[in-house]
Enzyme design. Structure first.
Site, mmCIF file in Angstrom:
data_model
loop_
_atom_site.group_PDB
_atom_site.id
_atom_site.type_symbol
_atom_site.label_atom_id
_atom_site.label_comp_id
_atom_site.label_asym_id
_atom_site.label_seq_id
_atom_site.Cartn_x
_atom_site.Cartn_y
_atom_site.Cartn_z
ATOM 1 C CB SER A 179 -0.865 0.002 1.264
ATOM 2 O OG SER A 179 -0.078 0.407 2.385
ATOM 3 C CG ASP A 180 1.494 5.859 -1.005
ATOM 4 O OD1 ASP A 180 1.433 6.642 -1.964
ATOM 5 O OD2 ASP A 180 2.368 5.946 -0.122
ATOM 6 C CD1 TRP A 181 1.740 7.194 5.978
ATOM 7 C CD2 TRP A 181 3.882 6.620 5.799
ATOM 8 N NE1 TRP A 181 2.315 7.379 7.191
ATOM 9 C CE2 TRP A 181 3.642 7.032 7.128
ATOM 10 C CE3 TRP A 181 5.174 6.221 5.463
ATOM 11 C CZ2 TRP A 181 4.621 7.040 8.107
ATOM 12 C CZ3 TRP A 181 6.159 6.242 6.446
ATOM 13 C CH2 TRP A 181 5.877 6.626 7.740
ATOM 14 C CG ASN A 182 -3.096 5.859 7.021
ATOM 15 O OD1 ASN A 182 -3.618 4.795 7.374
ATOM 16 N ND2 ASN A 182 -3.667 7.035 7.236
#
Ligand code: GLC
Length: 740
Positions: free
Chosen positions: A274-277
Site C-alpha cells: 500500500s501507499d503510506w496509510n
C-alpha cells in the site's frame, strides 16, 4: 514499440527470473507450513523504523514486522536484522526500504528532469548508482519509479514522474527498473523497484493531490496502464497502490486493479504494497466503515503489505476467525512477501557487509550526475546565440535565489542528500570564469520573497557586467507530495526581477530550476536566453556551468508541454482534434472590437485570453547547433494486419558544433471508432552528430503499436495514419500510410 525496449524486456525477463527457483519455493513452502497465523500476518506489516529502540526490537522479535522503511544507518539495520534472523522464532529476515527517488546521497535530476534527457541509458546508469549507494546502507527496496502520467502541472507530484506521455514514461520506467535491479536482484548492491502509484494518481481532479480521479476505460488502458505493464514485464519486484480513488474505488481496495488485472491478466508475480496509510485512508474517504473493514477490503482485493496503516496487524486474525477474510488470501499475500525476500537473497545474505558499507559520492557517480544534468537542461531560447559564453574574460552578474542554494537545488524527495556536497551554479561559474569575473547578488531571500528592496543592488551589478545570468525557480518544498499550486508562474517577485534586469539593457540569461513545468509567458520577452532545468541535484552547478560555458551542448527536450497560462491545465500534446479546432491565429481578447458580435471570434476551441496550445510543445528543445530532418520515408504505404513497416529519416547537423538531437516518431490515427489523439509518440532516438554529419534513424512499427481501447481490449483498427519523424510534437510534415 521500438525494438530496443522489447529486446531489453526479453533480456531482463530471462535474467531477473521473476519466478522463484525450486529451492526458493521449497524454503517458502517449508516456512509457510510452519508459520502461525500471527506470524503470517506479521509479515504483511511494514513500519517506519526510526533507530535502534527496544519497542521496535520487541515487535520484530515477536514476528510482527515484515519490513521497515526509513532506517538508513547500516549499523542499526544490522542490529534490527539480527533480532529478526536470530531472535524471532522462524528467523525470517526483514526487508529495509527507503524512498530513493532520484539518487540516494548523490542526487540526480528529478525524474522529470531525467525524462528531459530522453536518454534511457543515462537513466539506467543513474538508477544503478542510486541502488549501489542505498544498498550499501542496507536499503534493498525503493519506492520508485513513479510511473504516473501527469498532464496537470498544478499537481506537485509531476516532479516525480517522467511527464505527460506514456511511451516516454514507459521507456524511462523500464530503464529505472533495470538500473535498480540489475541482472540479479539477489546481488546485495541492487535494490528492488516499486512501480507506483498504481494507478491513475496523476489524474487527480484539479491537480489536487489525494483527490478523486475520474478515468474512462480508454484513458486507463491507452495512457495510464502501459508504463506499469512495461515495468511489470521488465521484472519490477513490487507495485504500490495509490492514494486517489478511481471512479469511486480506491486502488488499495480495488480487486479489479490488484487481482484481475495485475495478477490474472498481467501475471505479476511480485509483491504489492500500500501507499503510506492508504488502507487507513479508505475509512476517512468513506469507502470503509472502520480500519477492520478497510483491512478486509484491502487483503481481499490483493494488497499484500500494509505500509503504516496499522490495519492488518490488529485486525486480520479476527477477520479470519469471523470468516470475513479467507486464509487463502492471507497465504497468497504471505507467499508473495516471502518470495520477494527470497528474490532479494535475504535468507542467505541478510546483513550489510560493513567492510563496504556507506559507499557514496564516487568520482564515477559525480561524473554521471554531472552528465545527467547536462543532458537534462532544455534550451528554450537563445536570442542572437548569446549562449554559450565562451569568452573567459567576460564579466558575469549572477543574480537570483537559486544561484547558490544548496538545499533547494536538490528538489523534492531527496531525504538523504548532503547539502555540503551540493555544488551550486555560482561555485561552478566562478571556477570557470574566475571569482573576479563573476559577481553575485541574491536579490531575493527565497523564491517566494516579494520584497524588491535588493533589486537596486542587482541592477547595479548588471550595469557593471557584460551579461546577467538569473537563477530563478521554485524552492524544493513547492513541488512534490501534497504541494500543489493554482498559479504556475514564478513565485514571489522573480518575474519582476527578470523585468528590471531586462530593463538594464544587458543580455539576460534566465536559468530555471523548478519541480514542475511552469508558466513562463510573462518572462519570455525579458530573457534573451532561457535554460530550463528541473531541480538538478548534487552536481547542478557543474552541469549547468558546462552548458553555459559551452563545454557541453544542451540536448534536453521537454517531457511535457509548457503552458501559456495556468488556466489551460490540464494541457498536453496528445489531445483530441475536436470538431471545431482553433484557427492558426484566433482573435484574442485584446483584439476584440467594442460591442463585438457573439460570433465575431468564430466558434472554435480556443481561450480568448490564451489562444490554443502551449507556449512550448512537448518534445521541444534547442541546441547550440542546428539540425535538419528530411521527409520521412516508409518501407511501404500499407501495413497489413500481421505485418509491419519501417519509417526512416535522414537527420543532418547543419551547424558548426557537435550536438545531439532527439528524433521523435509520432503517428495519428485519422479516423477511429473513437476519436483519436492528434499525435502519439511511438518511438524516439537520441543521436549525436558532428557538424555536417548525417545519419538515418529508423523505427519499426507494427499494428500493436497502433492499438487503442475498443471492444474491451487494446486492438488496432484498419484505416489511414499520418506519421512524423521530427524534433518535437508540433513540427514536421507527415507521410501517410494505411493499416489494412
Ligand atoms: C508517500 C508517497 C509514496 C512514498 C511513501 C513512502 O506518502 O505517496 O510515494 O513512497 O509514502 O514514503
Amino acid at each position: 514499440m521500438k525494438k530496443i525496449v522489447s529486446g531489453l524486456l526479453l533480456t531482463t525477463l530471462a535474467l531477473t527470473g521473476v519466478t522463484p527457483t525450486a529451492d526458493a519455493s521449497k524454503r517458502v513452502d517449508d516456512l509457510m507450513a510452519r508459520m502461525t497465523l500471527d506470524e503470517k500476518i506479521g509479515q504483511l506489516n511494514q513500519l517506519t523504523g526510526w533507530g535502534d529502540n527496544d519497542a521496535m526490537k520487541g515487535q520484530i522479535r515477536a514476528g510482527q514486522v515484515g519490513s521497515l522503511l526509513n532506517e538508513v544507518d547500516p549499523v542499526v539495520v544490522n542490529k534490527l536484522q539480527k533480532v529478526a534472523v536470530e531472535e524471532s522464532r522462524l528467523g525470517i529476515p526483514l526487508v529495509f526500504a527507503r524512498d530513493v527517488i532520484h539518487g540516494f546521497k548523490t542526487i540526480f535530476p528529478l525524474p522529470i528532469g531525467q525524462a528531459s534527457t530522453w536518454n534511457p541509458e543515462l537513466v539506467r546508469q543513474a538508477s544503478a548508482i542510486a541502488a549501489d549507494e542505498a544498498s550499501s546502507t542496507g536499503v534493498r527496496w525503493t519506492f520508485s519509479p513513479m510511473l504516473d502520467i501527469a498532464r496537470d502541472a498544478r499537481w506537485g507530484r509531476i516532479a516525480e514522474g517522467y511527464g505527460e506521455d506514456p511511451y516516454l514514461t514507459s521507456v524511462m520506467g523500464v530503464a529505472t527498473v533495470e538500473g535498480y535491479q540489475g541482472d540479479d536482484l539477489s546481488n546485495p548492491s541492487t535494490m528492488a523497484a516499486c512501480a507506483k502509484h498504481f494507478a491513475g494518481y496523476g489524474f487527480v481532479e484539479g491537480g489536487l493531490d489525494y483527490n478523486a480521479s475520474w478515468i474512462p476505460d480508454n484513458l486507463m488502458h491507452e495512457v495510464i496502464l502501459p508504463p506499469f505493464k512495461q515495468a511489470v514485464d521488465a521484472g519490477a519486484a513490487t507495485v504500490m497502490s495509490s492514494f486517489n480513488d478511481i471512479n469511486g474505488v480506491p486502488p488499495s481496495g480495488n480487486k479489479w486493479l490488484l487481482t484481475d488485472l495485475l495478477r490474472k491478466e498481467w501475471s505479476f508475480k511480485g509483491m504489492t504494497v500500500s501507499d503510506w496509510n492508504s488502507i487507513g485512508m479508505m475509512v476517512l474517504g468513506g469507502y470503509a466503515a472502520d480500519l477492520s473493514d478497510a483491512a478486509a477490503k484491502a487483503i481481499s482485493a490483493g494488497l499484500d503489505m500494509d505500509m503504516e496503516s496499522h490495519a492488518y496487524l490488529p485486525n486480520l486474525k479476527k477477520l479470519v476467525e469471523e470468516g470475513k477474510v479467507s486464509m487463502a488470501d492471507i497465504d497468497s499475500a504471505v507467499r508473495y512477501v516471502l518470495e520477494f525476500k527470497e528474490r532479494l537473497g535475504l535468507f542467505d545474505n541478510p546483513y550489510v557487509d560493513m567492510k563496504t558499507a556507506n559507499r557514496f559520492f564516487s568520482p564515477g557517480s559525480l561524473q554521471a550526475a554531472t552528465r545527467a544534468v547536462e543532458e537534462s537542461v532544455i534550451l528554450l531560447k537563445n536570442e542572437g546565440n548569446i549562449l554559450p559564453l565562451e569568452r573567459k574574460n567576460i564579466k558575469i552578474a549572477v543574480v537570483g535565489p537559486m544561484a547558490d542554494n544548496r538545499h533547494d537545488q536538490n528538489g523534492t524527495w531527496s531525504f538523504d542528500m548532503v547539502k555540503d556536497r551540493t555544488v551550486t551554479p555560482l561555485t561552478s561559474l566562478r571556477e570557470i570564469y574566475g571569482d573576479r569575473n563573476v559577481s553575485y547578488t541574491q536579490a531575493l531571500r527565497h523564491t517566494r520573497d516579494r520584497s524588491t528592496e535588493d533589486f537596486a543592488d542587482a541592477v547595479n551589478a548588471a550595469s557593471e557586467a557584460d551579461v546577467v545570468i538569473a537563477f530563478v525557480g521554485e524552492e524544493a518544498v513547492l513541488s512534490g507530495e501534497a504541494h500543489c499550486r493554482t498559479d504556475l508562474t514564478l513565485p514571489g517577485a522573480q518575474s519582476a526581477l527578470l523585468k528590471v534586469l531586462h530593463d538594464t539593457g544587458k543580455p539576460v540569461v534566465a536559468v530555471y530550476m523548478t519541480g514542475r513545468p511552469m508558466v513562463i509567458t510573462e518572462d519570455l520577452p525579458n530573457c534573451d536566453a532561457i535554460l530550463y532545468s528541473y531541480h538538478p541535484g548534487t552536481m547542478g552547478g557543474p552541469g549547468l556551468a558546462n552548458i553555459i560555458s559551452g563545454k557541453a551542448n544542451p540536448s534536453g527536450h521537454l517531457p511535457t508541454v509548457l503552458a501559456r497560462t495556468t488556466g489551460q491545465m490540464p494541457l498536453y500534446y496528445g489531445h483530441r482534434m475536436t470538431g471545431r479546432p482553433a484557427p492558426e491565429n484566433p482573435i484574442l481578447i485584446n483584439d476584440l472590437e467594442l460591442e463585438a458580435g457573439q460570433t465575431s471570434t468564430g466558434c472554435t476551441a480556443f481561450y480568448l485570453d490564451a489562444g490554443f496550445g502551449p507556449l512550448f510543445p512537448f518534445g521541444y528543445g534547442l541546441s547550440y547547433t542546428t539540425f535538419s530532418y528530411d521527409h520521412p520515408q516508409l518501407s511501404a504505404s500499407h501495413m497489413d494486419k500481421d505485418g509491419s513497416l519501417t519509417a526512416t529519416c535522414r537527420v543532418t547537423n547543419t551547424g558548426s558544433r557537435e550536438g545531439a538531437t532527439v528524433a521523435q516518431l509520432y503517428v495519428r490515427d485519422i479516423v477511429g471508432s473513437t476519436t483519436r489523439p492528434v499525435r502519439e509518440l511511438k518511438g524516439f532516438e537520441k543521436i549525436t552528430l558532428k557538424p555536417g554529419e548525417s545519419r538515418e534513424v529508423s523505427f519499426k512499427l507494427t499494428p500493436a503499436d497502433l492499438a487503442f481501447w475498443r471492444n474491451g481490449a487494446m486492438t488496432p483498427e484498419p484505416g489511414a495514419f499520418d506519421l512524423w519523424i521530427t524534433t518535437d510534437s508540433a513540427s514536421g510534415d507527415p507521410v501517410r500510410f494505411t493499416l489494412d
